[in-house]
Design an enzyme around this catalytic site. Structure first.
Site, PDB file in Angstrom:
ATOM      1  N   SER A 291       0.853  -1.193   0.000  1.00  0.00           N
ATOM      2  CA  SER A 291       0.000   0.000   0.000  1.00  0.00           C
ATOM      3  C   SER A 291       0.884   1.236   0.000  1.00  0.00           C
ATOM      4  O   SER A 291       2.001   1.204   0.516  1.00  0.00           O
ATOM      5  CB  SER A 291      -0.884   0.013   1.249  1.00  0.00           C
ATOM      6  OG  SER A 291      -1.548   1.258   1.382  1.00  0.00           O
TER       7      SER A 291
ATOM      8  N   ILE B 223      -8.110   3.364  -4.257  1.00  0.00           N
ATOM      9  CA  ILE B 223      -8.765   2.548  -5.276  1.00  0.00           C
ATOM     10  C   ILE B 223     -10.215   2.368  -4.846  1.00  0.00           C
ATOM     11  O   ILE B 223     -10.501   2.039  -3.696  1.00  0.00           O
ATOM     12  CB  ILE B 223      -8.070   1.168  -5.401  1.00  0.00           C
ATOM     13  CG1 ILE B 223      -6.572   1.318  -5.668  1.00  0.00           C
ATOM     14  CG2 ILE B 223      -8.754   0.321  -6.470  1.00  0.00           C
ATOM     15  CD1 ILE B 223      -6.195   2.004  -6.962  1.00  0.00           C
TER      16      ILE B 223
ATOM     17  N   ALA C 237       3.057  -0.021   9.064  1.00  0.00           N
ATOM     18  CA  ALA C 237       4.179  -0.901   9.385  1.00  0.00           C
ATOM     19  C   ALA C 237       4.015  -2.262   8.715  1.00  0.00           C
ATOM     20  O   ALA C 237       4.978  -2.822   8.183  1.00  0.00           O
ATOM     21  CB  ALA C 237       4.306  -1.063  10.896  1.00  0.00           C
ATOM     22  N   ALA C 238       2.802  -2.781   8.721  1.00  0.00           N
ATOM     23  CA  ALA C 238       2.554  -4.083   8.090  1.00  0.00           C
ATOM     24  C   ALA C 238       2.809  -4.015   6.588  1.00  0.00           C
ATOM     25  O   ALA C 238       3.424  -4.922   6.007  1.00  0.00           O
ATOM     26  CB  ALA C 238       1.130  -4.539   8.371  1.00  0.00           C
ATOM     27  N   LYS C 239       2.359  -2.951   5.954  1.00  0.00           N
ATOM     28  CA  LYS C 239       2.537  -2.838   4.498  1.00  0.00           C
ATOM     29  C   LYS C 239       3.992  -2.577   4.129  1.00  0.00           C
ATOM     30  O   LYS C 239       4.471  -3.066   3.104  1.00  0.00           O
ATOM     31  CB  LYS C 239       1.603  -1.759   3.933  1.00  0.00           C
ATOM     32  CG  LYS C 239       0.135  -2.139   4.021  1.00  0.00           C
ATOM     33  CD  LYS C 239      -0.142  -3.474   3.335  1.00  0.00           C
ATOM     34  CE  LYS C 239      -1.617  -3.811   3.310  1.00  0.00           C
ATOM     35  NZ  LYS C 239      -1.930  -4.998   2.506  1.00  0.00           N
TER      36      LYS C 239
ATOM     37  N   TYR D 149      -1.070  -0.430  10.340  1.00  0.00           N
ATOM     38  CA  TYR D 149      -1.291  -0.750   8.924  1.00  0.00           C
ATOM     39  C   TYR D 149      -0.060  -0.382   8.099  1.00  0.00           C
ATOM     40  O   TYR D 149       0.412  -1.178   7.276  1.00  0.00           O
ATOM     41  CB  TYR D 149      -2.529  -0.008   8.425  1.00  0.00           C
ATOM     42  CG  TYR D 149      -2.869  -0.272   6.983  1.00  0.00           C
ATOM     43  CD1 TYR D 149      -3.446  -1.484   6.602  1.00  0.00           C
ATOM     44  CD2 TYR D 149      -2.626   0.678   6.001  1.00  0.00           C
ATOM     45  CE1 TYR D 149      -3.779  -1.735   5.284  1.00  0.00           C
ATOM     46  CE2 TYR D 149      -2.943   0.440   4.676  1.00  0.00           C
ATOM     47  CZ  TYR D 149      -3.523  -0.767   4.315  1.00  0.00           C
ATOM     48  OH  TYR D 149      -3.847  -1.014   3.004  1.00  0.00           O
TER      49      TYR D 149
END
Length: 151
Positions: free
Chosen positions: A25, A70, A40-42, A38
């Site tokens: 992302s 999107i 950090a995860a991406k 979020y």
């Protein structure tokens, strides 16, 4: 992601090659307030994909795509808010919100022989939104009244 790559890579190696495409992302490249877990995860998805590119080359290529705003069922509620779709389009140099097909086209390219010399990359698919900063800058402040967060 880790377990998916570990389970898939041996099959790709045994079959003589292939391509891994991970979904990250723009939040992993340009995080905004309120999305630390979020983001950090991406960012981790991008790093894990780059590691896979190292570990499985030259037989397997590994790349990531990082979509921006999107229009999907997930973003329907946000983009349906009064003026939000127009706001997001105005923040995007290509002057529109992306479609799932915009992302799918890049994934197809990365899986094709046309991307035969592309590995370890994170392709941002955001219509240029991150040229101006993070795509969701300021959204946390807009939502604070609904979250009961006055800080």
């Amino acid at each position: 992601m880790f377990h998916g790559i570990k389970a898939t890579a041996p099959h790709l190696l045994a079959s003589g090659g292939g391509s891994i495409v991970s979904t990250a992302s723009i939040s992993g490249t340009r995080p905004s307030a309120g999305e630390a877990p979020y983001s950090a995860a991406k960012a981790g998805v991008v790093a894990l994909t780059a590691n896979a590119a190292h570990e499985y080359a030259p037989t397997v290529r590994a790349n990531a795509v990082s979509p921006g705003m999107i229009h999907t069922r997930l973003t329907d509620l946000l983009l349906g808010m009064d003026g939000m779709a127009e706001h997001m389009a105005a923040k995007t140099p290509l002057a529109r919100v992306g479609t799932p097909e915009d992302v799918a086209d890049v994934v197809v390219f990365l899986c094709s022989d046309l991307a035969g010399f592309v590995t370890g990359q994170n392709i941002v698919v955001d219509g240029g939104m991150t040229l101006h900063g993070a795509g969701v800058d300021g959204l946390l402040d807009r939502f604070r009244p609904f979250l009961g967060d006055s800080s």
